[in-house]
Design an enzyme around this catalytic site. Structure first.
Site, PDB file in Angstrom:
ATOM      1  N   TYR A  55      -3.087  35.453  10.446  1.00  0.00           N
ATOM      2  CA  TYR A  55      -3.514  36.118  11.824  1.00  0.00           C
ATOM      3  C   TYR A  55      -3.972  34.968  12.862  1.00  0.00           C
ATOM      4  O   TYR A  55      -5.098  34.995  13.076  1.00  0.00           O
ATOM      5  CB  TYR A  55      -4.587  37.329  11.237  1.00  0.00           C
TER       6      TYR A  55
ATOM      7  N   HIS B 179      -0.680  47.267   9.665  1.00  0.00           N
ATOM      8  CA  HIS B 179      -1.314  46.031   9.119  1.00  0.00           C
ATOM      9  C   HIS B 179      -1.400  45.986   7.577  1.00  0.00           C
ATOM     10  O   HIS B 179      -1.247  44.952   7.008  1.00  0.00           O
ATOM     11  CB  HIS B 179      -2.769  46.059   9.866  1.00  0.00           C
TER      12      HIS B 179
ATOM     13  N   GLU C 128       0.496  41.298  14.784  1.00  0.00           N
ATOM     14  CA  GLU C 128       0.345  42.505  15.862  1.00  0.00           C
ATOM     15  C   GLU C 128       1.374  43.236  16.468  1.00  0.00           C
ATOM     16  O   GLU C 128       1.397  44.311  16.578  1.00  0.00           O
ATOM     17  CB  GLU C 128      -0.492  41.729  17.002  1.00  0.00           C
TER      18      GLU C 128
ATOM     19  N   HIS D 156      -3.430  39.426  20.484  1.00  0.00           N
ATOM     20  CA  HIS D 156      -3.052  40.590  20.946  1.00  0.00           C
ATOM     21  C   HIS D 156      -2.431  40.580  22.509  1.00  0.00           C
ATOM     22  O   HIS D 156      -1.897  41.419  22.938  1.00  0.00           O
ATOM     23  CB  HIS D 156      -4.199  41.462  21.301  1.00  0.00           C
TER      24      HIS D 156
ATOM     25  N   ASP E 163      -9.262  35.310  20.630  1.00  0.00           N
ATOM     26  CA  ASP E 163      -8.610  36.318  20.003  1.00  0.00           C
ATOM     27  C   ASP E 163      -7.469  35.595  19.095  1.00  0.00           C
ATOM     28  O   ASP E 163      -6.196  35.909  18.803  1.00  0.00           O
ATOM     29  CB  ASP E 163      -7.891  37.070  21.101  1.00  0.00           C
TER      30      ASP E 163
ATOM     31  N   HIS F 115      -0.058  52.075  14.142  1.00  0.00           N
ATOM     32  CA  HIS F 115      -0.343  50.361  14.222  1.00  0.00           C
ATOM     33  C   HIS F 115      -1.229  49.885  13.118  1.00  0.00           C
ATOM     34  O   HIS F 115      -0.975  48.906  12.413  1.00  0.00           O
ATOM     35  CB  HIS F 115      -0.769  50.301  15.466  1.00  0.00           C
ATOM     36  N   GLU F 116      -2.340  50.624  12.947  1.00  0.00           N
ATOM     37  CA  GLU F 116      -3.286  50.121  12.050  1.00  0.00           C
ATOM     38  C   GLU F 116      -2.762  50.220  10.721  1.00  0.00           C
ATOM     39  O   GLU F 116      -3.116  49.078   9.835  1.00  0.00           O
ATOM     40  CB  GLU F 116      -4.720  50.711  12.198  1.00  0.00           C
TER      41      GLU F 116
END
Length: 349
Positions: free
Chosen positions: A182, A171, A191, A269, A264, A167-168
């Site tokens: 974002y 990005h 995301e 998210h 957020d 996932h990271e």
């Protein structure tokens, strides 16, 4: 390509905000420290973003180039180098998991999509482990991966779920391709794309077809006493956890329950549950391996150059339909794409 004006972490602020209000110092202490740290890093990312990033200059290879550092529970990056690509396995299981997770990510992108590392030019993959003191997060800072050890009660070691690593790092792929803003729906797409490829990396590594996968993000990360199975569920958004301390998973699965919030970055998210669920519906409708037809449609949409930085859900949906048609013609794929978006309430035509 510019560095993103953000710092992308896996634990959503709404979870940490709730924990920070807890009366028990053992609960609120790590959460408050993590929130303060993350806010500071977000500010730094906005400053460095103005300078932009150099274009990729590496030489693509079919082999990853991984280096793992140990931050030694400090917050200075990268830390002490403890593992290079050619080294034997470490005595530190966290180092080995980070190394393997970087490799699993490299492998999926290369084998399924012909992509050479994060930037498609052989970018060396760097990670730092044992970051901070009971740090409840993992993040991509525009240049490398960083893993906290968790607090040991609510969150375990952040190298445990390979999909969190995938996932990271995704990005980073988004950063080098569509570079989705974002905020709001484009941020939720940012995301969601990370969740999609995070789960595909896990499914590819485990050899799981779409019908055998759990479609959870971060399974194995929550502590043994937490009422929940993961951070998010693509199969059933809103059901990943329901815990007295963490709260209840707030993700919607359809536009009917879209959450409007200023927190957020506009709920990136939270509302990512909607495109997540669309991908799940597509992948399970097509059957077989999700990284093949469904994954190729998403990957080609992300990297094809047509996706605007501020794309909304409907823009992304229309492009996935156009991509499905160009890749597969008027077959099952285009019908499955249109139906999946329709089921989550996003127009794709």
């Amino acid at each position: 390509m510019n560095n993103p004006a953000v710092f992308c972490s896996v634990i959503p602020p709404h979870i940490l905000d709730r924990l920070a209000q807890h009366e028990d110092p053992a609960v609120y202490g790590p959460a408050r420290r993590t929130l303060e740290h993350d806010a500071q890093l977000r500010t730094q990312r906005r400053i460095t973003t103005v300078r932009g990033a150099a274009a990729p200059t590496g030489s693509p290879s079919d082999k990853p180039d991984r280096t793992i550092y140990d931050a030694g529970h400090q917050e200075t990056l990268p830390g002490t180098k403890v593992h290079a690509e050619s080294d034997q396995p470490s005595n530190d299981a966290t180092v080995n998991r980070a190394h393997a997770g970087l490799g699993a990510t490299f492998e999926l992108y290369l084998k399924a999509y012909g992509r050479h590392s994060i930037d498609d030019s052989g970018l060396p993959l760097v990670a730092s482990v044992h970051y901070g003191e009971k740090y409840d997060n993992a993040f991509w800072n525009g240049e490398q991966m960083v893993f906290g050890d968790g607090d040991g009660e609510l969150f375990l070691d952040f190298t445990l779920p390979v999909d969190v690593i995938g996932h990271e790092l995704t990005h980073g792929v988004t950063q080098y391709t569509a570079n989705l803003d974002y905020f709001g729906q484009s941020g939720a797409l940012n995301e969601s794309v990370s969740d999609v490829f995070g789960t595909l990396i896990k499914q590819y590594a485990l050899g799981q077809s779409a019908d055998r996968a759990d479609w959870l993000i971060g399974a194995g990360l929550l502590g043994p006493n937490v009422h929940g199975e993961a951070l998010r569920s693509m199969k059933a958004p809103g059901t990943a956890y329901d815990d007295p301390q963490l709260g209840k998973d707030p993700q919607p699965g359809t536009m009917e329950d879209y959450v409007r919030t200023s927190r957020d970055n506009g709920g990136v998210h939270i509302n990512s549950g909607i495109p997540n669920h669309a991908f799940y519906l597509l992948a399970t409708a097509l059957g077989g391996n999700a990284w093949e037809r469904a994954g190729k449609i998403w990957y080609a949409t992300l990297t094809g150059g047509e996706l605007d930085k501020d794309a909304q859900f409907a823009d992304f949906a229309r492009l996935t339909a156009a991509t499905a048609r160009s890749l597969y013609g008027e077959g099952d794929e285009i019908q499955a794409v249109l139906k999946a978006w329709s089921q989550v309430g996003v127009p794709a035509t």
